[in-house]
Motif scaffolding. Structure first.
Motif, PDB file in Angstrom:
ATOM      1  N   UNK A 123       0.824  -1.208   0.000  1.00 41.39           N
ATOM      2  CA  UNK A 123       0.000   0.000   0.000  1.00 41.39           C
ATOM      3  C   UNK A 123       0.859   1.261   0.000  1.00 41.39           C
ATOM      4  N   UNK A 124       1.893   1.274   0.813  1.00 40.96           N
ATOM      5  CA  UNK A 124       2.743   2.463   0.921  1.00 40.96           C
ATOM      6  C   UNK A 124       3.509   2.744  -0.368  1.00 40.96           C
ATOM      7  N   UNK A 125       3.765   1.712  -1.151  1.00 41.57           N
ATOM      8  CA  UNK A 125       4.542   1.863  -2.384  1.00 41.57           C
ATOM      9  C   UNK A 125       3.658   1.970  -3.621  1.00 41.57           C
ATOM     10  N   UNK A 126       2.402   2.320  -3.411  1.00 37.71           N
ATOM     11  CA  UNK A 126       1.489   2.508  -4.531  1.00 37.71           C
ATOM     12  C   UNK A 126       2.060   3.549  -5.504  1.00 37.71           C
ATOM     13  N   UNK A 127       1.737   3.451  -6.785  1.00 43.53           N
ATOM     14  CA  UNK A 127       2.282   4.407  -7.765  1.00 43.53           C
ATOM     15  C   UNK A 127       1.865   5.841  -7.467  1.00 43.53           C
ATOM     16  N   UNK A 128       2.836   6.740  -7.551  1.00 45.55           N
ATOM     17  CA  UNK A 128       2.578   8.172  -7.369  1.00 45.55           C
ATOM     18  C   UNK A 128       3.383   8.938  -8.420  1.00 45.55           C
ATOM     19  N   UNK A 129       2.855  10.034  -8.914  1.00 43.89           N
ATOM     20  CA  UNK A 129       3.539  10.743 -10.003  1.00 43.89           C
ATOM     21  C   UNK A 129       4.878  11.345  -9.621  1.00 43.89           C
ATOM     22  N   UNK A 130       5.101  11.609  -8.330  1.00 47.45           N
ATOM     23  CA  UNK A 130       6.353  12.257  -7.914  1.00 47.45           C
ATOM     24  C   UNK A 130       7.397  11.267  -7.409  1.00 47.45           C
ATOM     25  N   UNK A 131       7.127   9.982  -7.486  1.00 48.03           N
ATOM     26  CA  UNK A 131       8.048   8.985  -6.942  1.00 48.03           C
ATOM     27  C   UNK A 131       9.315   8.858  -7.778  1.00 48.03           C
ATOM     28  N   UNK A 132      10.430   8.649  -7.089  1.00 45.99           N
ATOM     29  CA  UNK A 132      11.710   8.442  -7.765  1.00 45.99           C
ATOM     30  C   UNK A 132      12.121   6.970  -7.777  1.00 45.99           C
ATOM     31  N   UNK A 133      11.232   6.097  -7.336  1.00 46.12           N
ATOM     32  CA  UNK A 133      11.586   4.677  -7.194  1.00 46.12           C
ATOM     33  C   UNK A 133      11.592   3.996  -8.554  1.00 46.12           C
ATOM     34  N   UNK A 134      12.733   3.406  -8.911  1.00 42.49           N
ATOM     35  CA  UNK A 134      12.824   2.719 -10.197  1.00 42.49           C
ATOM     36  C   UNK A 134      12.837   1.198 -10.053  1.00 42.49           C
ATOM     37  N   UNK A 135      12.946   0.701  -8.832  1.00 40.81           N
ATOM     38  CA  UNK A 135      12.889  -0.748  -8.612  1.00 40.81           C
ATOM     39  C   UNK A 135      12.248  -1.030  -7.263  1.00 40.81           C
TER      40      UNK A 135
END
Length: 227
Positions: A132-144
């Protein structure tokens, strides 16, 4: 996957020792190559282990965690709850998600590693909260975003994961993984147990055999993209 000084890696673990069992090699290689690594352990606590009838204090678990990460070259860690070992299912899930949201927002990781669910209720709760916490968000920098494994998943009804698979070569660092696990002295079991230094080595050897390496760690990709 681990290049020099370019990644901000977040590893989320249910308990102190899961971070080494699942990601010990990754932590060591990432730190050695000057990447930033943060480990978040969700729960420790005073607990009596059934295998030894020994009461282990939360303070002991935290000290063991500190020592284990020092072996791997990591000094950035935090513990979310110091009195909830094996009790995560008693905490409202939205509370855990909110705390994880804050950690992700403040740390801005480029890679996040979370535990596979298993029969242990804490692992199940944490996996669902992380998802839930890692749901897609437009400002996220997570690539993996990937799941790591640990020996206790050998007893779980879902044996195969419909995800991409990622292996990390541990040929030159498996000894550090074992050394780090040995710092979790209260968790050490006999050689024939899944949670033992001997089994840590055997597990890494088994994963290495799958891809023609002496030793490896295996990860299951949930989401990946190139920035």
């Amino acid at each position: 996957m681990i290049t020099s000084g370019v990644e901000r890696i977040l590893i989320i673990a249910p308990h102190a020792d899961d971070e080494v069992l699942g990601c010990g090699g990754l932590i060591e290689k990432a730190c050695r190559h000057k990447n930033e690594v943060k480990v978040v352990v969700i729960a420790v606590g005073d607990i009596t282990h059934p295998h030894s009838s020994e009461k282990v204090l939360a303070a002991t678990r935290i000290e063991e965690l500190k020592n284990a990460l020092a072996v791997l070259g990591c000094n950035d860690f935090e513990v979310m709850y110091n009195d909830k070992d094996s009790l995560l299912d008693t905490i409202p899930k939205n509370e855990i998600i909110s705390k994880l949201d804050n950690i992700v927002n403040n740390y801005s990781p480029t890679m996040v590693f979370i535990p596979l669910p298993s029969y242990h209720q804490d692992h199940v709760v944490l996996f669902e909260a992380c998802f839930a916490a890692l749901r897609p968000r437009p400002t996220q920098s997570i690539k993996l975003i990937a799941m790591y494994e640990y020996p206790l998943i050998s007893w779980y009804y879902q044996k195969f994961w419909n995800t991409g698979e990622l292996y990390l070569d541990l040929s030159n660092t498996v000894h550090k993984k074992v050394e780090a696990f040995l710092q979790h002295k209260s968790q050490r079991r006999p050689p024939n147990h899944l949670i033992s230094p001997e089994s840590v080595l055997k597990w890494a050897e088994m994963r290495g055999l799958e891809i023609g390496l002496p030793y490896a760690e295996k990860y299951y990709i949930l989401r990946s993209h190139v920035l």
